[in-house]
Design an enzyme around this catalytic site. Structure first.
Site, PDB file in Angstrom:
ATOM      1  N   ARG A 123       0.835  -1.202   0.000  1.00 44.67           N
ATOM      2  CA  ARG A 123       0.000   0.000   0.000  1.00 44.67           C
ATOM      3  C   ARG A 123       0.877   1.263   0.000  1.00 44.67           C
ATOM      4  NH1 ARG A 123      -0.710   4.757   2.383  1.00 44.67           N
ATOM      5  NH2 ARG A 123      -0.080   3.795   4.354  1.00 44.67           N
ATOM      6  N   ASP A 124       1.501   1.576   1.124  1.00 40.24           N
ATOM      7  CA  ASP A 124       2.298   2.813   1.180  1.00 40.24           C
ATOM      8  C   ASP A 124       3.493   2.717   0.247  1.00 40.24           C
ATOM      9  OD1 ASP A 124       2.607   5.379   2.065  1.00 40.24           O
ATOM     10  OD2 ASP A 124       3.371   4.864   4.041  1.00 40.24           O
ATOM     11  N   HIS A 133       4.986   4.764  12.608  1.00 38.43           N
ATOM     12  CA  HIS A 133       5.073   4.680  11.138  1.00 38.43           C
ATOM     13  C   HIS A 133       6.080   5.742  10.708  1.00 38.43           C
ATOM     14  CE1 HIS A 133       3.049   4.349   7.026  1.00 38.43           C
ATOM     15  NE2 HIS A 133       3.643   5.522   6.922  1.00 38.43           N
ATOM     16  N   HIS A 137       8.809   7.353   7.882  1.00 38.29           N
ATOM     17  CA  HIS A 137       9.459   7.464   6.580  1.00 38.29           C
ATOM     18  C   HIS A 137      10.911   7.855   6.850  1.00 38.29           C
ATOM     19  CE1 HIS A 137       5.947   7.105   3.783  1.00 38.29           C
ATOM     20  NE2 HIS A 137       5.339   7.207   4.955  1.00 38.29           N
ATOM     21  N   CYS A 155       4.104   9.421  -0.364  1.00 36.56           N
ATOM     22  CA  CYS A 155       2.698   9.796  -0.389  1.00 36.56           C
ATOM     23  C   CYS A 155       2.524  10.873  -1.452  1.00 36.56           C
ATOM     24  CB  CYS A 155       2.259  10.318   0.984  1.00 36.56           C
ATOM     25  SG  CYS A 155       0.564  10.918   0.990  1.00 36.56           S
ATOM     26  N   ASN A 210       9.312   4.627   2.982  1.00 35.73           N
ATOM     27  CA  ASN A 210       9.143   4.166   4.362  1.00 35.73           C
ATOM     28  C   ASN A 210      10.462   3.533   4.814  1.00 35.73           C
ATOM     29  OD1 ASN A 210       6.403   3.976   3.004  1.00 35.73           O
ATOM     30  ND2 ASN A 210       5.860   3.732   5.143  1.00 35.73           N
TER      31      ASN A 210
HETATM   32  P1  HMG Z   1     -13.694  14.119  -2.176  1.00 38.10           P
HETATM   33  O1  HMG Z   1     -13.450  14.672  -3.533  1.00 38.10           O
HETATM   34  O2  HMG Z   1     -13.879  15.067  -1.075  1.00 38.10           O
HETATM   35  O3  HMG Z   1     -14.878  13.081  -2.108  1.00 38.10           O
HETATM   36  O4  HMG Z   1     -12.480  13.129  -1.852  1.00 38.10           O
HETATM   37  P2  HMG Z   1     -16.181  12.904  -2.930  1.00 38.10           P
HETATM   38  O5  HMG Z   1     -17.092  12.146  -2.038  1.00 38.10           O
HETATM   39  O6  HMG Z   1     -16.626  14.195  -3.492  1.00 38.10           O
HETATM   40  O7  HMG Z   1     -15.721  11.945  -4.126  1.00 38.10           O
HETATM   41  C1  HMG Z   1     -14.829  12.336  -5.140  1.00 38.10           C
HETATM   42  C2  HMG Z   1     -14.707  11.205  -6.141  1.00 38.10           C
HETATM   43  O8  HMG Z   1     -14.114  10.072  -5.506  1.00 38.10           O
HETATM   44  C3  HMG Z   1     -16.062  10.730  -6.660  1.00 38.10           C
HETATM   45  O9  HMG Z   1     -15.835  10.216  -7.970  1.00 38.10           O
HETATM   46  C4  HMG Z   1     -16.388   9.571  -5.763  1.00 38.10           C
HETATM   47  O10 HMG Z   1     -17.255   8.636  -6.365  1.00 38.10           O
HETATM   48  C5  HMG Z   1     -15.023   8.967  -5.516  1.00 38.10           C
HETATM   49  P3  HMG Z   1     -16.224  11.084  -9.266  1.00 38.10           P
HETATM   50  O11 HMG Z   1     -17.683  11.378  -9.123  1.00 38.10           O
HETATM   51  O12 HMG Z   1     -15.376  12.346  -9.207  1.00 38.10           O
HETATM   52  O13 HMG Z   1     -15.867  10.175 -10.403  1.00 38.10           O
HETATM   53  N1  HMG Z   1     -14.890   8.291  -4.225  1.00 38.10           N
HETATM   54  C6  HMG Z   1     -14.420   7.045  -4.078  1.00 38.10           C
HETATM   55  N2  HMG Z   1     -14.004   6.127  -4.985  1.00 38.10           N
HETATM   56  C7  HMG Z   1     -13.575   4.944  -4.497  1.00 38.10           C
HETATM   57  N3  HMG Z   1     -13.534   4.646  -3.185  1.00 38.10           N
HETATM   58  C8  HMG Z   1     -13.937   5.533  -2.263  1.00 38.10           C
HETATM   59  C9  HMG Z   1     -14.406   6.792  -2.714  1.00 38.10           C
HETATM   60  N4  HMG Z   1     -14.891   7.879  -2.071  1.00 38.10           N
HETATM   61  C10 HMG Z   1     -15.177   8.779  -3.006  1.00 38.10           C
HETATM   62  N5  HMG Z   1     -13.872   5.230  -0.976  1.00 38.10           N
HETATM   63  C11 HMG Z   1     -11.581  11.250  -0.670  1.00 38.10           C
HETATM   64  C12 HMG Z   1     -12.352  12.550  -0.587  1.00 38.10           C
HETATM   65  C13 HMG Z   1     -11.191  10.860   0.726  1.00 38.10           C
HETATM   66  C14 HMG Z   1     -12.469  10.198  -1.308  1.00 38.10           C
HETATM   67  C15 HMG Z   1     -10.344  11.470  -1.574  1.00 38.10           C
HETATM   68  O14 HMG Z   1      -9.673  12.630  -1.183  1.00 38.10           O
HETATM   69  C16 HMG Z   1      -9.395  10.288  -1.506  1.00 38.10           C
HETATM   70  O15 HMG Z   1      -9.706   9.200  -1.959  1.00 38.10           O
HETATM   71  N6  HMG Z   1      -8.203  10.492  -0.937  1.00 38.10           N
HETATM   72  C17 HMG Z   1      -7.245   9.398  -0.808  1.00 38.10           C
HETATM   73  C18 HMG Z   1      -6.041   9.895  -0.191  1.00 38.10           C
HETATM   74  C19 HMG Z   1      -5.027   8.800  -0.035  1.00 38.10           C
HETATM   75  O16 HMG Z   1      -5.260   7.629  -0.270  1.00 38.10           O
HETATM   76  N7  HMG Z   1      -3.836   9.224   0.417  1.00 38.10           N
HETATM   77  C20 HMG Z   1      -2.744   8.321   0.640  1.00 38.10           C
HETATM   78  C21 HMG Z   1      -2.949   7.514   1.857  1.00 38.10           C
HETATM   79  S1  HMG Z   1      -2.603   8.378   3.381  1.00 38.10           S
HETATM   80  C22 HMG Z   1      -0.916   8.162   3.587  1.00 38.10           C
HETATM   81  O17 HMG Z   1      -0.243   7.691   2.689  1.00 38.10           O
HETATM   82  C23 HMG Z   1      -0.329   8.444   4.917  1.00 38.10           C
HETATM   83  C24 HMG Z   1       0.003   7.162   5.703  1.00 38.10           C
HETATM   84  O18 HMG Z   1       0.936   6.367   5.013  1.00 38.10           O
HETATM   85  C25 HMG Z   1       0.587   7.556   7.044  1.00 38.10           C
HETATM   86  C26 HMG Z   1       1.698   8.595   6.885  1.00 38.10           C
HETATM   87  O19 HMG Z   1       2.759   8.296   6.374  1.00 38.10           O
HETATM   88  O20 HMG Z   1       1.393   9.718   7.295  1.00 38.10           O
HETATM   89  C27 HMG Z   1      -1.250   6.344   5.983  1.00 38.10           C
HETATM   90 MG    MG Z   2       3.129   6.666   5.059  1.00 37.45          MG
END
Ligand code: HMG
Ligand code: MG
Length: 288
Positions: free
Chosen positions: A17-18, A209, A211, A242, A251
């Site tokens: 994933r990450d 966690h 990096h 990210c 990471n």
């Molecule tokens: P939004 O634009 O506010 O949400 O995004 P929305 O409800 O308006 O939906 C936007 C679009 O996404 C729509 O599609 C929805 O259908 C779709 P469109 O009509 O434009 O074609 N959608 C989805 N599709 C699939 N699965 C879903 C989903 N929800 C909505 N669950 C949202 C808000 C949270 C959805 C968006 O910003 C998003 O998906 N963000 C993902 C961010 C992400 O994955 N970041 C990386 C992970 S975090 C990280 O890496 C940190 C970590 O490692 C720890 C660290 O190191 O800090 C964990």
């Molecule tokens: Mg991370």
């Protein structure tokens, strides 16, 4: 808690994933499955497989359901996924995830860039997800990103991290992951943040966690071990990043964490040679 009283450390392998989410070239689902299966065989008890997020936000994770359906599940291994909202949670249930992760932040700007809402809004969005998971007996992790600094805001106060952590805990998260998203932390800063969070939770629920942007992740893990933490995320071959955290590199490499833990007398049940092989294998696939 002394080291001899708790010599086992849980490593959560996050490379599928990450590790992969920031790779610009989209890998075939079969390759991701091959990675997860190699990690299962290496002895991990917890693997973060994928994310049920918007494919527009993170194109690499668009095949989450396909990957979850095809992995070979080893009994006793916890296969977890990221779920930002109820839609993601429903997909995670359909995919038979053992655990989910709601991912919040201690930085308002990162919260906006990552999940398009404020910290307060994110907590309100997570609340029904956590409740639904608990009702189904699905384990829940709550992550606090940017706990040691933010790519947009710079310094983050430990008190803010502790407040977000406390809210995640209060809504029912089983585990808290405190994340140095951009690898900016030092051992002293790590200690300060973890101590602040330990005021609101038990050490047994805390995960670190890290990096490794500045090569300090192992030193930060050492600081956490000294505080009694016994759960860390790591990524084979040091893959990671990210898309919403500019400048953050991989990471901390699982191989290095395993070496350090062994040197300090901890056991993990993980086969280092098998992790090295899995890391080599996925690096080759990324270079193909
Ligand atoms: P939004 O634009 O506010 O949400 O995004 P929305 O409800 O308006 O939906 C936007 C679009 O996404 C729509 O599609 C929805 O259908 C779709 P469109 O009509 O434009 O074609 N959608 C989805 N599709 C699939 N699965 C879903 C989903 N929800 C909505 N669950 C949202 C808000 C949270 C959805 C968006 O910003 C998003 O998906 N963000 C993902 C961010 C992400 O994955 N970041 C990386 C992970 S975090 C990280 O890496 C940190 C970590 O490692 C720890 C660290 O190191 O800090 C964990
Ligand atoms: Mg991370």
């Amino acid at each position: 808690m002394s080291e001899s009283a708790a010599p086992f450390v849980t490593l959560v392998e996050v490379s599928p994933r990450d590790g992969l989410q920031n790779e610009p070239r989209i890998l075939a689902a079969a390759v991701k499955v091959g990675l997860v299966d190699r990690l299962s065989a290496a002895g991990f008890r917890a693997i973060e497989v994928t994310s049920f997020v918007s494919p527009k936000a993170v194109p690499q994770m668009a095949d989450a359901a396909e990957v979850m359906a095809a992995i070979h599940r080893v009994p006793g291994v916890r296969y977890s996924v990221l779920t930002p909202n109820l839609r993601g949670f429903e997909a995670a249930v359909a995919a038979r995830a053992d655990a989910i992760c709601v991912f919040g932040s201690a930085s308002e700007t990162f919260s906006q860039r990552n999940i398009n809402c404020s910290i307060a809004e994110s907590l309100e969005r997570f609340r029904p997800v956590v409740a639904a998971a608990r009702a189904r007996g699905i384990a829940v992790r709550g992550t606090v990103s940017c706990a040691l600094g933010c790519p947009y805001e710079g310094e983050i106060a430990p008190a803010v991290v502790a407040r977000v952590a406390g809210e995640l805990l209060a809504m029912g998260c089983d585990e808290l992951s405190i994340a140095d998203t951009i690898g900016i932390g030092t051992p002293d800063a790590t200690r300060r943040v973890m101590e602040a969070v330990l005021a609101v939770t038990d050490v047994a629920r805390l995960n670190g966690h890290f990096h490794d942007t500045y090569g300090r992740a192992l030193a930060n893990i050492d600081a956490c071990l000294d505080l009694g933490l016994r759960s860390f995320d790591a990524s084979a071959a040091g893959l990671g990043g990210c898309p919403f955290a500019p400048g953050a590199t991989g990471n901390v490499a699982t191989e290095l964490v395993l070496e350090r833990l062994a040197a300090r007398g901890f056991t993990t049940g993980i086969d280092l040679a098998a992790v090295r092989e899995a890391g080599r294998w996925i690096r080759e696939r990324l270079a193909d």
